[in-house]
Design a protein around this motif. Sequence first.
Motif, PDB file in Angstrom:
ATOM      1  N   GLY A  11       0.819  -1.209   0.000  1.00 51.57           N
ATOM      2  CA  GLY A  11       0.000   0.000   0.000  1.00 51.57           C
ATOM      3  C   GLY A  11       0.849   1.252   0.000  1.00 51.57           C
ATOM      4  O   GLY A  11       0.546   2.228  -0.701  1.00 51.57           O
ATOM      5  N   PHE A  12       1.905   1.252   0.785  1.00 52.75           N
ATOM      6  CA  PHE A  12       2.809   2.402   0.817  1.00 52.75           C
ATOM      7  C   PHE A  12       3.468   2.616  -0.537  1.00 52.75           C
ATOM      8  O   PHE A  12       3.566   3.746  -1.018  1.00 52.75           O
ATOM      9  CB  PHE A  12       3.881   2.220   1.893  1.00 52.75           C
ATOM     10  N   LEU A  13       3.927   1.544  -1.181  1.00 51.06           N
ATOM     11  CA  LEU A  13       4.583   1.672  -2.474  1.00 51.06           C
ATOM     12  C   LEU A  13       3.630   2.187  -3.547  1.00 51.06           C
ATOM     13  O   LEU A  13       4.026   2.986  -4.404  1.00 51.06           O
ATOM     14  CB  LEU A  13       5.187   0.335  -2.892  1.00 51.06           C
ATOM     15  N   VAL A  14       2.379   1.762  -3.488  1.00 49.56           N
ATOM     16  CA  VAL A  14       1.391   2.236  -4.462  1.00 49.56           C
ATOM     17  C   VAL A  14       1.161   3.740  -4.292  1.00 49.56           C
ATOM     18  O   VAL A  14       1.175   4.506  -5.259  1.00 49.56           O
ATOM     19  CB  VAL A  14       0.073   1.448  -4.340  1.00 49.56           C
ATOM     20  N   VAL A  15       0.974   4.177  -3.049  1.00 52.31           N
ATOM     21  CA  VAL A  15       0.743   5.606  -2.792  1.00 52.31           C
ATOM     22  C   VAL A  15       1.985   6.421  -3.138  1.00 52.31           C
ATOM     23  O   VAL A  15       1.884   7.501  -3.727  1.00 52.31           O
ATOM     24  CB  VAL A  15       0.317   5.824  -1.321  1.00 52.31           C
ATOM     25  N   ALA A  16       3.160   5.934  -2.806  1.00 54.03           N
ATOM     26  CA  ALA A  16       4.395   6.642  -3.139  1.00 54.03           C
ATOM     27  C   ALA A  16       4.578   6.721  -4.657  1.00 54.03           C
ATOM     28  O   ALA A  16       4.992   7.765  -5.174  1.00 54.03           O
ATOM     29  CB  ALA A  16       5.594   5.949  -2.497  1.00 54.03           C
ATOM     30  N   GLY A  17       4.257   5.660  -5.368  1.00 53.34           N
ATOM     31  CA  GLY A  17       4.353   5.666  -6.835  1.00 53.34           C
ATOM     32  C   GLY A  17       3.405   6.671  -7.461  1.00 53.34           C
ATOM     33  O   GLY A  17       3.765   7.374  -8.409  1.00 53.34           O
ATOM     34  N   ILE A  18       2.194   6.766  -6.939  1.00 50.50           N
ATOM     35  CA  ILE A  18       1.235   7.754  -7.440  1.00 50.50           C
ATOM     36  C   ILE A  18       1.763   9.164  -7.174  1.00 50.50           C
ATOM     37  O   ILE A  18       1.642  10.052  -8.019  1.00 50.50           O
ATOM     38  CB  ILE A  18      -0.149   7.531  -6.806  1.00 50.50           C
ATOM     39  N   GLY A  19       2.358   9.380  -6.015  1.00 47.25           N
ATOM     40  CA  GLY A  19       2.915  10.690  -5.696  1.00 47.25           C
ATOM     41  C   GLY A  19       4.057  11.071  -6.622  1.00 47.25           C
ATOM     42  O   GLY A  19       4.141  12.210  -7.084  1.00 47.25           O
ATOM     43  N   VAL A  20       4.931  10.129  -6.929  1.00 45.32           N
ATOM     44  CA  VAL A  20       6.057  10.401  -7.829  1.00 45.32           C
ATOM     45  C   VAL A  20       5.545  10.696  -9.239  1.00 45.32           C
ATOM     46  O   VAL A  20       5.999  11.635  -9.900  1.00 45.32           O
ATOM     47  CB  VAL A  20       7.056   9.216  -7.832  1.00 45.32           C
ATOM     48  N   ALA A  21       4.570   9.909  -9.696  1.00 43.90           N
ATOM     49  CA  ALA A  21       3.996  10.144 -11.024  1.00 43.90           C
ATOM     50  C   ALA A  21       3.325  11.510 -11.083  1.00 43.90           C
ATOM     51  O   ALA A  21       3.450  12.237 -12.081  1.00 43.90           O
ATOM     52  CB  ALA A  21       2.994   9.039 -11.363  1.00 43.90           C
ATOM     53  N   LEU A  22       2.621  11.894 -10.030  1.00 39.44           N
ATOM     54  CA  LEU A  22       1.966  13.197  -9.980  1.00 39.44           C
ATOM     55  C   LEU A  22       2.988  14.327 -10.045  1.00 39.44           C
ATOM     56  O   LEU A  22       2.782  15.330 -10.725  1.00 39.44           O
ATOM     57  CB  LEU A  22       1.123  13.306  -8.714  1.00 39.44           C
ATOM     58  N   PHE A  23       4.098  14.168  -9.343  1.00 39.68           N
ATOM     59  CA  PHE A  23       5.159  15.183  -9.367  1.00 39.68           C
ATOM     60  C   PHE A  23       5.654  15.413 -10.792  1.00 39.68           C
ATOM     61  O   PHE A  23       5.749  16.550 -11.260  1.00 39.68           O
ATOM     62  CB  PHE A  23       6.314  14.749  -8.460  1.00 39.68           C
ATOM     63  N   PHE A  24       5.963  14.331 -11.514  1.00 36.40           N
ATOM     64  CA  PHE A  24       6.488  14.481 -12.868  1.00 36.40           C
ATOM     65  C   PHE A  24       5.425  14.993 -13.835  1.00 36.40           C
ATOM     66  O   PHE A  24       5.731  15.765 -14.749  1.00 36.40           O
ATOM     67  CB  PHE A  24       7.085  13.159 -13.360  1.00 36.40           C
ATOM     68  N   LEU A  25       4.175  14.607 -13.645  1.00 32.54           N
ATOM     69  CA  LEU A  25       3.108  15.120 -14.500  1.00 32.54           C
ATOM     70  C   LEU A  25       2.920  16.622 -14.302  1.00 32.54           C
ATOM     71  O   LEU A  25       2.749  17.372 -15.273  1.00 32.54           O
ATOM     72  CB  LEU A  25       1.800  14.384 -14.214  1.00 32.54           C
ATOM     73  N   LEU A  26       2.933  17.090 -13.067  1.00 37.54           N
ATOM     74  CA  LEU A  26       2.774  18.517 -12.801  1.00 37.54           C
ATOM     75  C   LEU A  26       3.956  19.315 -13.335  1.00 37.54           C
ATOM     76  O   LEU A  26       3.787  20.420 -13.853  1.00 37.54           O
ATOM     77  CB  LEU A  26       2.597  18.761 -11.302  1.00 37.54           C
ATOM     78  N   ARG A  27       5.148  18.760 -13.214  1.00 41.42           N
ATOM     79  CA  ARG A  27       6.329  19.443 -13.744  1.00 41.42           C
ATOM     80  C   ARG A  27       6.254  19.574 -15.258  1.00 41.42           C
ATOM     81  O   ARG A  27       6.535  20.634 -15.821  1.00 41.42           O
ATOM     82  CB  ARG A  27       7.586  18.676 -13.331  1.00 41.42           C
ATOM     83  N   SER A  28       5.814  18.522 -15.925  1.00 44.55           N
ATOM     84  CA  SER A  28       5.670  18.559 -17.371  1.00 44.55           C
ATOM     85  C   SER A  28       4.574  19.537 -17.790  1.00 44.55           C
ATOM     86  O   SER A  28       4.719  20.275 -18.768  1.00 44.55           O
ATOM     87  CB  SER A  28       5.347  17.160 -17.897  1.00 44.55           C
ATOM     88  N   MET A  29       3.476  19.564 -17.046  1.00 47.40           N
ATOM     89  CA  MET A  29       2.381  20.474 -17.366  1.00 47.40           C
ATOM     90  C   MET A  29       2.837  21.926 -17.233  1.00 47.40           C
ATOM     91  O   MET A  29       2.531  22.756 -18.092  1.00 47.40           O
ATOM     92  CB  MET A  29       1.188  20.227 -16.451  1.00 47.40           C
ATOM     93  N   ASN A  30       3.577  22.252 -16.184  1.00 50.58           N
ATOM     94  CA  ASN A  30       4.069  23.616 -16.009  1.00 50.58           C
ATOM     95  C   ASN A  30       5.005  24.016 -17.137  1.00 50.58           C
ATOM     96  O   ASN A  30       4.984  25.155 -17.605  1.00 50.58           O
ATOM     97  CB  ASN A  30       4.776  23.761 -14.665  1.00 50.58           C
TER      98      ASN A  30
END
Length: 76
Positions: free
Chosen positions: A22-41
Amino acid sequence: MPVSVLAAGSTLTNQVEPGVLGFLVVAGIGVALFFLLRSMNKQLRKISADTRQFAPRKGPEPADEDSFHNGSGPDA
């Protein structure tokens, strides 16, 4: 008919915890969100720079800097 108790409040052996998976899934979603937001900006900055380059200026340009500030310009 006898009534059976499915869950007793005093037993703590049947608890379910999220664990490492569960921790790895949530951490993976957080990392993916970080890179998606950086790309969007980055993409939004490109769009903003392109529109500033081709956008028309708002309002008339003053003919003389002094006449614009003291009120004796073409509109006064």
